[in-house]
Design an enzyme around this catalytic site. Structure first.
Site, mmCIF file in Angstrom:
data_model
loop_
_atom_site.group_PDB
_atom_site.id
_atom_site.type_symbol
_atom_site.label_atom_id
_atom_site.label_comp_id
_atom_site.label_asym_id
_atom_site.label_seq_id
_atom_site.Cartn_x
_atom_site.Cartn_y
_atom_site.Cartn_z
ATOM 1 N N GLU A 87 -28.950 114.292 -2.235
ATOM 2 C CA GLU A 87 -29.318 112.778 -2.378
ATOM 3 C C GLU A 87 -30.334 112.392 -1.373
ATOM 4 O O GLU A 87 -29.794 112.299 -0.229
ATOM 5 C CB GLU A 87 -28.416 111.893 -2.794
ATOM 6 C CG GLU A 87 -27.404 112.082 -4.008
ATOM 7 C CD GLU A 87 -28.413 111.889 -5.179
ATOM 8 O OE1 GLU A 87 -29.299 111.286 -5.532
ATOM 9 O OE2 GLU A 87 -28.279 112.529 -6.565
ATOM 10 N N HIS A 240 -59.775 110.495 0.451
ATOM 11 C CA HIS A 240 -60.755 111.578 -0.075
ATOM 12 C C HIS A 240 -62.162 111.306 0.515
ATOM 13 O O HIS A 240 -62.776 112.103 1.287
ATOM 14 C CB HIS A 240 -60.544 112.096 -1.329
ATOM 15 C CG HIS A 240 -59.307 112.640 -1.695
ATOM 16 N ND1 HIS A 240 -58.210 113.036 -0.831
ATOM 17 C CD2 HIS A 240 -58.671 112.634 -3.022
ATOM 18 C CE1 HIS A 240 -57.152 113.661 -1.509
ATOM 19 N NE2 HIS A 240 -57.419 113.299 -2.677
ATOM 20 N N LYS A 340 -62.500 108.601 -13.274
ATOM 21 C CA LYS A 340 -61.801 109.459 -14.078
ATOM 22 C C LYS A 340 -62.381 109.304 -15.448
ATOM 23 O O LYS A 340 -62.863 108.448 -15.904
ATOM 24 C CB LYS A 340 -60.194 109.127 -14.311
ATOM 25 C CG LYS A 340 -59.440 109.310 -13.008
ATOM 26 C CD LYS A 340 -57.878 109.177 -13.174
ATOM 27 C CE LYS A 340 -57.125 109.452 -11.966
ATOM 28 N NZ LYS A 340 -57.391 110.835 -11.724
#
Length: 488
Positions: A87, A240, A340
């Protein structure tokens, strides 16, 4: 880091990022013979598996996402792996991890890279646990690799950096932006600085404007939980596109060493003219995709995607204008856009030159000559220079042609961006990784836009899916004869 002792731990080994990018990249290095023989890779995950169950999962993911699957390479690849169930917030899991990484007879683990392929909200807790377990600045050359986003805005980025630096030195932190690993992006450096005719015209005296485009034809792909909070400005433009801008605009570095390159990139970011609060809409615009047709298929609008909040005004498209106020670039606009559900998946840098100083052909049949272009396509890869030549015949007519400077020869295989960056991590080369001052100054450039848009919660423009975005994106351009250039 010596190749014989390098160890690699993947937190979030069963997540999407690991399955789609990280594991295939490591596998491709194995197939290419670039994986160090003694490399030990530890997959850290919550699932109650042993090594055999992990290998079954690994094979399934590589068959889905790797570029070609070869059983003989897979068997050798599996020999590098161990699986640790744990975990992220459990100290005992890190003790178990430390015991595995410490080779027999050694007092402490060999140099190890920890790749945090996890949600950004888990970065700090994992780093704290690694530090408590001894994997920090007192334990040798251990490294951590973190993916963007590096914060949600300027303030949170500074806070994240302070948290990381409490446990690790800056030279141990590798902030990865996979766009910097793309070969054509790296080729920008060679194209500019290895060619005297190019570099001599790479300035405000000859260049009218620069366009940087990253277009995607897909939607949010079940990432609504992240994307509806981030949006295109945070997800793509701040990292980017701004990184590509620095490579286009930077001065020649004194060497190709990591800090020499990054120093020049930071100078560019620090020279970006602050956007006035009263002129945000003249410098940037946003929009959101509605329903439409993409590749012949009907797709829903953003607000109808699963998990998106009702009446969301999160942008899926952003166009912005920046000026770099230095000697080389003052007055030259840099136009950045990303979105997009656009018409095609493409990434490009388009550089338009100024008009010729004399209309020499005014008295011929040639009425107007468009300026020349340099067209650098990152995806698909190509490098073209657009010039004019005379048409064959008796009359003085000219036409544009493209000089294609494709650099990949037949049979030369493209190296995936992640493959190149992972090799650099193993070798300790930080040139293509992001220093914090790059992150900070990139956030400073876009922060005025973020703050303005955070107050505009009632309305957002839309564009049809499958288009090139909203028509009004051209309003940020300085001149009527400037237009968005698409490259194929």
């Amino acid at each position: 880091m010596s190749a014989c002792n390098c160890q690699f731990v993947i937190f979030g080994a069963t997540g999407d990022l690991a399955s789609k990018k990280l594991l295939p990249a490591l596998y491709h290095l194995q197939c290419a013979g670039r994986m160090p023989e003694a490399m030990r890779i530890v997959a850290f995950g919550r699932r109650p598996w042993d090594d055999a169950a992990w290998q079954a999962f690994l094979r399934q993911e590589l068959e889905s996402y790797a570029s070609g699957f070869h059983p003989e390479h897979f068997d050798a690849f599996c020999q590098h792996f161990h699986y640790v169930q744990g975990e992220l917030h459990d100290p005992e899991s890190y003790g178990k991890l430390s015991a595995l990484l410490t080779r027999e007879g050694a007092e402490r683990p060999d140099d190890t890279t920890f790749y945090l392929a996890i949600r950004p909200g888990e970065f700090v807790p994992v780093v704290q646990q690694l530090s408590a377990a001894g994997f920090n600045r007192d334990s040798g050359s251990h490294r951590i690799v973190i993916e963007k986003p590096f914060g949600d805005d300027l303030e949170s980025a500074i806070q994240l950096n302070e948290q990381l630096h409490r446990h690790f030195n800056e030279d141990q932190i590798y902030r990865i932006d996979h766009y910097l690993g793309k070969e054509i992006v790296q080729n920008l450096i060679a194209f500019r600085f290895a060619n005297l005719p190019i570099e001599s015209v790479w300035n405000r005296n000859y260049i009218d404007h620069v366009q940087i485009t990253v277009a995607e034809d897909f939607g949010i792909e079940n990432r609504a939980g992240y994307y509806d909070q981030a949006g295109a400005l945070r997800d793509m433009l701040q990292n980017h596109l701004m990184q590509i801008l620095t490579l286009v605009a930077m001065e020649p570095p004194p060497s190709l060493e990591a800090d020499a390159l990054r120093d020049e990139k930071v100078k560019v970011l620090r020279s970006i003219r602050p956007i006035p609060k009263t002129a945000i809409h003249a410098y940037a615009m946003r929009a959101q995709y509605g329903p439409g047709q993409v590749n012949g298929k009907h797709v829903p609008g953003y607000q109808n995607e699963p998990g998106v909040e009702a009446n969301s005004v999160t942008e899926t498209y952003v166009a912005a204008k920046f000026y770099i106020d230095n000697w080389r670039w003052r007055g030259v606009p840099f136009y950045l856009r990303t979105g997009k559900r656009l018409a095609a998946k493409t990434s490009s840098v388009a550089i338009r030159f100024r008009h010729t100083p004399q209309q020499l052909f005014r008295e011929t049949s040639i009425e107007h000559i468009e300026p020349n272009w340099i067209l650098l396509s990152l995806q698909p890869e190509s490098l073209k220079i657009e010039i004019y030549v005379k048409e064959p015949g008796l009359e003085m007519r000219i036409r544009p042609i493209q000089l294609n400077a494709s650099y990949r020869r037949d049979g030369e295989k493209e190296l995936d961006a992640y493959e190149a960056l992972l090799l650099d991590v193993m070798e300790g080369d930080r040139a293509l990784f992001i220093r914090f001052d790059e992150v900070e100054w990139a956030w400073r450039a876009v922060d005025p836009i973020l703050k303005a848009w955070s107050r505009e919660t009632d309305y957002i423009s839309t564009y049809p899916a499958g288009s090139w975005g909203p028509e009004e994106a051209s309003r940020i351009m300085d001149q009527e004869d400037q237009y968005w250039r698409s490259i194929f």
